[in-house]
Design an enzyme around this catalytic site. Structure first.
Site, mmCIF file in Angstrom:
data_model
loop_
_atom_site.group_PDB
_atom_site.id
_atom_site.type_symbol
_atom_site.label_atom_id
_atom_site.label_comp_id
_atom_site.label_asym_id
_atom_site.label_seq_id
_atom_site.Cartn_x
_atom_site.Cartn_y
_atom_site.Cartn_z
ATOM 1 N N CYS A 4 52.703 39.327 44.109
ATOM 2 C CA CYS A 4 52.637 38.731 42.767
ATOM 3 C C CYS A 4 53.618 39.448 41.829
ATOM 4 O O CYS A 4 53.587 40.680 41.702
ATOM 5 C CB CYS A 4 51.216 38.839 42.233
ATOM 6 S SG CYS A 4 51.055 38.455 40.489
ATOM 7 N N HIS A 46 44.345 41.063 39.106
ATOM 8 C CA HIS A 46 44.961 39.831 39.608
ATOM 9 C C HIS A 46 43.938 38.714 39.689
ATOM 10 O O HIS A 46 43.093 38.680 40.568
ATOM 11 C CB HIS A 46 45.613 40.032 40.972
ATOM 12 C CG HIS A 46 46.275 38.764 41.432
ATOM 13 N ND1 HIS A 46 47.562 38.433 41.080
ATOM 14 C CD2 HIS A 46 45.792 37.709 42.131
ATOM 15 C CE1 HIS A 46 47.846 37.237 41.563
ATOM 16 N NE2 HIS A 46 46.785 36.780 42.211
ATOM 17 N N HIS A 100 47.669 35.410 32.212
ATOM 18 C CA HIS A 100 48.474 35.977 31.130
ATOM 19 C C HIS A 100 48.503 35.034 29.936
ATOM 20 O O HIS A 100 48.294 33.827 30.082
ATOM 21 C CB HIS A 100 49.912 36.244 31.599
ATOM 22 C CG HIS A 100 50.638 35.030 32.056
ATOM 23 N ND1 HIS A 100 50.458 34.488 33.301
ATOM 24 C CD2 HIS A 100 51.540 34.227 31.428
ATOM 25 C CE1 HIS A 100 51.229 33.413 33.426
ATOM 26 N NE2 HIS A 100 51.882 33.228 32.292
HETATM 27 P P1 5GP Z 1 53.867 30.687 32.711
HETATM 28 O O1 5GP Z 1 54.894 29.625 32.994
HETATM 29 O O2 5GP Z 1 53.124 31.047 33.985
HETATM 30 O O3 5GP Z 1 52.934 30.341 31.591
HETATM 31 O O4 5GP Z 1 54.637 31.961 32.205
HETATM 32 C C1 5GP Z 1 55.303 32.847 33.038
HETATM 33 C C2 5GP Z 1 56.340 33.564 32.207
HETATM 34 O O5 5GP Z 1 56.765 34.711 32.914
HETATM 35 C C3 5GP Z 1 57.583 32.727 31.916
HETATM 36 O O6 5GP Z 1 57.723 32.578 30.510
HETATM 37 C C4 5GP Z 1 58.714 33.522 32.549
HETATM 38 O O7 5GP Z 1 59.910 33.513 31.782
HETATM 39 C C5 5GP Z 1 58.140 34.918 32.670
HETATM 40 N N1 5GP Z 1 58.637 35.685 33.784
HETATM 41 C C6 5GP Z 1 58.725 35.270 35.080
HETATM 42 N N2 5GP Z 1 59.230 36.254 35.852
HETATM 43 C C7 5GP Z 1 59.445 37.312 35.029
HETATM 44 C C8 5GP Z 1 59.955 38.632 35.244
HETATM 45 O O8 5GP Z 1 60.317 39.043 36.355
HETATM 46 N N3 5GP Z 1 60.071 39.443 34.148
HETATM 47 C C9 5GP Z 1 59.677 39.027 32.908
HETATM 48 N N4 5GP Z 1 59.819 39.901 31.906
HETATM 49 N N5 5GP Z 1 59.173 37.797 32.659
HETATM 50 C C10 5GP Z 1 59.068 36.954 33.719
HETATM 51 ZN ZN ZN Z 2 49.051 39.487 40.120
#
Ligand code: 5GP
Ligand code: ZN
Length: 114
Positions: A4, A46, A100
């Site tokens: 993850c 997690h 998150h």
């Molecule tokens: P979701 O789409 O699940 O609501 O949000 C996931 C967020 O994680 C996205 O806004 C994406 O830009 C961010 N994200 C994904 N991979 C990484 C990473 O490796 N580092 C950081 N800082 N943010 C990440």
């Molecule tokens: Zn996780």
């Protein structure tokens, strides 16, 4: 969970720009910011989504909510405000299956969705 992305960020195995950390959550700058301020607040447990929260996780739920307020004060977001978003599942386009919340701020966010 070993593969993850957010678990790896929390463990320091993937670098991140840390904003805040406590027993319940780890907050860092989003890699693809949608606003001038875009902070991800990830639970230090997690769970794939809010659907997996149980009564045992009440401390995480409360801890994350409190952390959001602390982060808002720490980052100077109290005057102009901020938006908190949780994307859950397919239709909401959740892309990382680790619980998150997004904190967005730093400018006018246009039309409200709700
Ligand atoms: P979701 O789409 O699940 O609501 O949000 C996931 C967020 O994680 C996205 O806004 C994406 O830009 C961010 N994200 C994904 N991979 C990484 C990473 O490796 N580092 C950081 N800082 N943010 C990440
Ligand atoms: Zn996780």
């Amino acid at each position: 969970m070993s593969d993850c992305i957010f678990c790896k960020i929390i463990k320091g195995e993937i670098p991140s720009s840390k904003i805040y950390e406590d027993d319940y959550c780890y907050a860092f700058k989003d890699i693809a910011p949608q606003m001038p301020v875009h902070i991800v607040v990830a639970a230090k447990k997690h769970l794939p989504s809010v659907l997996e929260f149980t009564e045992e996780d009440m401390a995480f739920l409360g801890g994350i909510q409190l952390a959001i307020a602390k982060i808002a004060r720490q980052e100077g977001l109290t005057e102009n405000g901020f938006r908190v978003i949780n994307n859950c599942g397919k239709d909401a386009k959740q892309s990382v299956p680790h619980i998150h919340y997004h904190i967005l701020a730093g400018g006018d966010m246009g039309e409200k969705i709700v």
